[in-house]
Design an enzyme around this catalytic site. Sequence first.
Site, PDB file in Angstrom:
ATOM      1  N   ASP A  11       0.865  -1.180   0.000  1.00 20.16           N
ATOM      2  CA  ASP A  11       0.000   0.000   0.000  1.00 20.16           C
ATOM      3  C   ASP A  11       0.902   1.231   0.000  1.00 20.16           C
ATOM      4  OD1 ASP A  11      -2.237   1.889   0.694  1.00 20.16           O
ATOM      5  OD2 ASP A  11      -3.332   0.020   0.944  1.00 20.16           O
ATOM      6  N   GLY A  40       4.813  -0.407  -3.997  1.00 15.93           N
ATOM      7  CA  GLY A  40       3.905   0.290  -3.111  1.00 15.93           C
ATOM      8  C   GLY A  40       3.044   1.262  -3.886  1.00 15.93           C
ATOM      9  N   HIS A  41       2.298   2.079  -3.143  1.00 12.89           N
ATOM     10  CA  HIS A  41       1.378   3.036  -3.743  1.00 12.89           C
ATOM     11  C   HIS A  41       1.911   4.464  -3.653  1.00 12.89           C
ATOM     12  CE1 HIS A  41      -2.312   0.136  -3.164  1.00 12.89           C
ATOM     13  NE2 HIS A  41      -1.308  -0.412  -3.835  1.00 12.89           N
ATOM     14  N   GLY A  42       3.212   4.608  -3.432  1.00 16.41           N
ATOM     15  CA  GLY A  42       3.809   5.932  -3.395  1.00 16.41           C
ATOM     16  C   GLY A  42       3.694   6.594  -2.036  1.00 16.41           C
TER      17      GLY A  42
END
Length: 420
Positions: free
Chosen positions: A243, A265-267
């Site tokens: 995430d 990941g999602h930054g």
Amino acid sequence: MSRPFFHGKLLLVLSIYYFNGVFGREAVSVVKGIEFEAQKGRHVLHHKGRKRSALFDFDVMSFGARADGRTDDTRAFRTAWKKACESSGSVNLLIPKGTYLIGHIEFTGPCNNGYLKATTDLSKYGFSAGWVEFGWVEGLTLTGGGTLDGQGAKAWPYNDCPTDSNCKLLPTNVKFMAMNKTVVRGITSLNSKFFHIALVECKNFKGSKIKISAPSNSPNTDGIHIERSSSVYFSGSHIGTGDDCISVGQGNSQVTITGVTCGPGHGISVGSLGRYRNEGDVSGLLVRDCTMTGTTNGIRIKTWENSPGSSAVTNMTFENIVMNNVTNPIIIDQTYCPFTSCTSMAPSRVKISDIYFKNIRGTSSSKVAVALECSKGMPCQNIYLENVHLDLSSGEKHATSTCKNVRAKYIGTQLPPPCS
């Protein structure tokens, strides 16, 4: 209502949940090779020495601790810890049940680095609990290269939060509650069941050289989540998870993130914001000298539609960020909805203003490299993009930009070209 600190000293509250101990017993947490162990109403710090000899107990009460919540027990803790670390055998550092008033304390070696494994029995954890929690402590330093393995793979199938807004939260690996003047350095978090590290109502928090790792498909395993905190600084850390590498939630101010590598990941995200009533504003965020590699977002600000209350996101700078094959390198999304479907079409009531994207460079795996989708009820104001150069990873034609309910201001190089 928050608990008060006590005249510059502190009340140490450790909420400790079980993990599988090296001797088959049940235990929890590690600093410099010391394991916190729970045994019949008492907390135990367990250390494996260099030799597998007799087991020795070091009780903080034997070193002068009073456990009355009024007497300063700092010296007793330090002395007991030192003796336990110096022991050549296997030792238990015993902390009987009680309230201990202690000043600044560092739990350090010379002790062997430790490796903690969390129990996979979810019945051992409370609702929205952390596996290891530190609360209402001033001046805590946590260092030493220890590893906390949440063993999340067996718990992730029970995470239904992506589809159920009323889901039961799985335990966070390490949670810091209402801490002040905290230093965390050189620890590793693996395969958390939920968030790896969470800060709630913390002040003056410094984290560095932290390693976080979980598979890219592990649900809701945010690397570091920050909420209702101020004067927070994270630097020189490596995060790869399923995430957000770092999520900056509601009510935060003066948060600095530097030298962080993120991927998978999602930054690095601000939000999600606006889901609940009476959320606090978010301001004073600086993200600088970071690298994203293969992430599904780069820098993102996300707010819910139909927010029940109004709040603000303001005074943020994202500077010197490298994107390597990143989807959505720069994105403002004020129609955020992580569930399968969202029925409301009411605009977000989170006001976004004074946001600066400076020196953002690298490659985008998505055709749209800059997406600014602001609320039609509260359009974004003072959004600046300065020296942005994002090519398509495929080497094909230029990436593009999209804008809604915003008139961004552009300075210097702009690739993709600004919104028409």
